[in-house]
Write an enzyme that holds these catalytic residues in place. Sequence first.
Site, PDB file in Angstrom:
ATOM      1  N   VAL A  11      39.221 119.320 168.256  1.00  0.00           N
ATOM      2  CA  VAL A  11      40.478 118.573 168.253  1.00  0.00           C
ATOM      3  C   VAL A  11      41.612 119.388 168.861  1.00  0.00           C
ATOM      4  O   VAL A  11      42.375 118.900 169.703  1.00  0.00           O
ATOM      5  CB  VAL A  11      40.843 118.132 166.818  1.00  0.00           C
ATOM      6  N   THR A 122      41.914 116.188 159.900  1.00  0.00           N
ATOM      7  CA  THR A 122      41.667 115.046 159.021  1.00  0.00           C
ATOM      8  C   THR A 122      41.750 115.520 157.577  1.00  0.00           C
ATOM      9  O   THR A 122      40.953 116.352 157.143  1.00  0.00           O
ATOM     10  CB  THR A 122      40.284 114.437 159.306  1.00  0.00           C
ATOM     11  N   GLU A 155      33.885 111.994 170.493  1.00  0.00           N
ATOM     12  CA  GLU A 155      33.224 113.058 171.240  1.00  0.00           C
ATOM     13  C   GLU A 155      32.510 112.449 172.441  1.00  0.00           C
ATOM     14  O   GLU A 155      31.849 111.425 172.346  1.00  0.00           O
ATOM     15  CB  GLU A 155      32.234 113.799 170.343  1.00  0.00           C
ATOM     16  N   PHE A 252      30.485  99.410 167.936  1.00  0.00           N
ATOM     17  CA  PHE A 252      29.842  99.961 166.737  1.00  0.00           C
ATOM     18  C   PHE A 252      28.867  98.974 166.102  1.00  0.00           C
ATOM     19  O   PHE A 252      28.633  99.004 164.902  1.00  0.00           O
ATOM     20  CB  PHE A 252      30.886 100.438 165.718  1.00  0.00           C
ATOM     21  N   CYS A 263      32.636 113.640 161.981  1.00  0.00           N
ATOM     22  CA  CYS A 263      33.644 112.836 161.287  1.00  0.00           C
ATOM     23  C   CYS A 263      33.075 111.917 160.212  1.00  0.00           C
ATOM     24  O   CYS A 263      33.399 112.061 159.037  1.00  0.00           O
ATOM     25  CB  CYS A 263      34.437 112.005 162.301  1.00  0.00           C
ATOM     26  N   LYS A 266      31.390 113.424 156.744  1.00  0.00           N
ATOM     27  CA  LYS A 266      32.296 114.133 155.831  1.00  0.00           C
ATOM     28  C   LYS A 266      33.479 113.262 155.425  1.00  0.00           C
ATOM     29  O   LYS A 266      33.971 113.372 154.299  1.00  0.00           O
ATOM     30  CB  LYS A 266      32.777 115.445 156.453  1.00  0.00           C
ATOM     31  N   LYS A 326      25.036 112.138 169.298  1.00  0.00           N
ATOM     32  CA  LYS A 326      25.329 111.138 170.314  1.00  0.00           C
ATOM     33  C   LYS A 326      25.285 111.847 171.667  1.00  0.00           C
ATOM     34  O   LYS A 326      25.307 113.080 171.723  1.00  0.00           O
ATOM     35  CB  LYS A 326      26.698 110.493 170.081  1.00  0.00           C
TER      36      LYS A 326
END
Length: 436
Positions: A11, A122, A155, A252, A263, A266, A326
């Site tokens: 980030v 986050t 990402e 999605f 992400c 967690k 991914k």
Amino acid sequence: MKIAMVGSGYVGLVSGACFADFGHDVVCIDKDQSKIDRLHEGIMPIYEPGLAELVGSNVKAGRLTFTTSLAEGIEGADAIFIAVGTPSRRGDGHADLSFVYAVAKEIGENLANDAVVVTKSTVPVGTGDEVERILKDSGTSHKFSVVSNPEFLREGAAIGDFKRPDRIVIGAEDDFGREVMREVYRPLFLNESPILFTGRRTSELIKYAANAFLATKITFINEMADLCEKVGADVQDVSRGIGMDNRIGSKFLHAGPGYGGSCFPKDTLALLKTAEDYDSPTRIVEAVVKVNDTRKRAMGRKVLDALGGADAARGKKVALLGLTFKPNTDDMRDSPAIAVAQTLTDAGVKVEAYDPEGMELAKPLMPEVTMVEDPYAAIKDADVIAIVTEWDAFRALDLTRVKDLAKAPVLVDLRNIYRPEDVRAAGFEYSSIGRG
């Protein structure tokens, strides 16, 4: 403006490079001397398409610099972003905020001018309140404001997401914070990027709520895929059919082996823990986490079934294509491939794997898996070929060559990147997700 970015990971580095590209003067700060040394040499700590070029051009222009000294880096900064990790805490699943609080304390001890301190990491609801308390307790005499500005970067597409965002969320409690943040993001006003000002706690919750909702969409379509296999329906057509409803949307809704990455795992867990702390159960998210965890091992069993079942699988070989959670990233965090590989090796299966970017990070996570130099090396003498990550490199394999190399023409496609009729016409036994 001068911007300090504390944390030069995924980030922080992407955000810092993009801010510099907007014309701001940016200093990226990290305690890891070796990381800073590599950045000075133009070596990126992560794989992200276009990042090396973006960093290089802004370093050359003098807008982007790197240091290990926080005191030096924040000197004269108008906005100081905290972009350090918040991993799940061992033992209870809460977000580990020790890095955030340590940075806040160091900022307070070294603040030499008025500035806005921005939590980009986050963080759970209420973290900004604690950061503000830490800064006050540091005894700084300078004016400051604590702002929440969550990131929404995918990402593999992070630079585009930063420069052309769906929205910019800013949680501020005073005019000072709001005005500085308007100036920080002023270059994006030309693109008419929507900016949403909220309270700080609301902003913190928006990030978690967004990720939990997207994780829910993924998990929902995965369960529909299982049902499709039972009733003889096609999950891809189901996805298209419901995704054409603009109240639902098509994103999605791609069935696969479950979500992973830095992400969703967690953040869904942290949201559950926050909800428990406030006695406000989130039963849907709780089910999402449970279903996703069990799905990954189920995908390993799907590959075992293609080998003839667990009893027949011992000693056989599987070619695992794709290891990262991914494509277009080297991120192995909570990748479904880890659970798939573990399920196979537990059953005595020999696994050889290839991934375009993730093998170095995968090696310590998969000590029993042999990494090879290309997909065809993995396929050689394989009893089953399993596609786990949908890298472009796997979308057009030479099926004639694959069939000649493999011991058995069996393909398990956990990402549905091939058309069943094409693969079967090439002489393969083919298994995919949700296409009964």
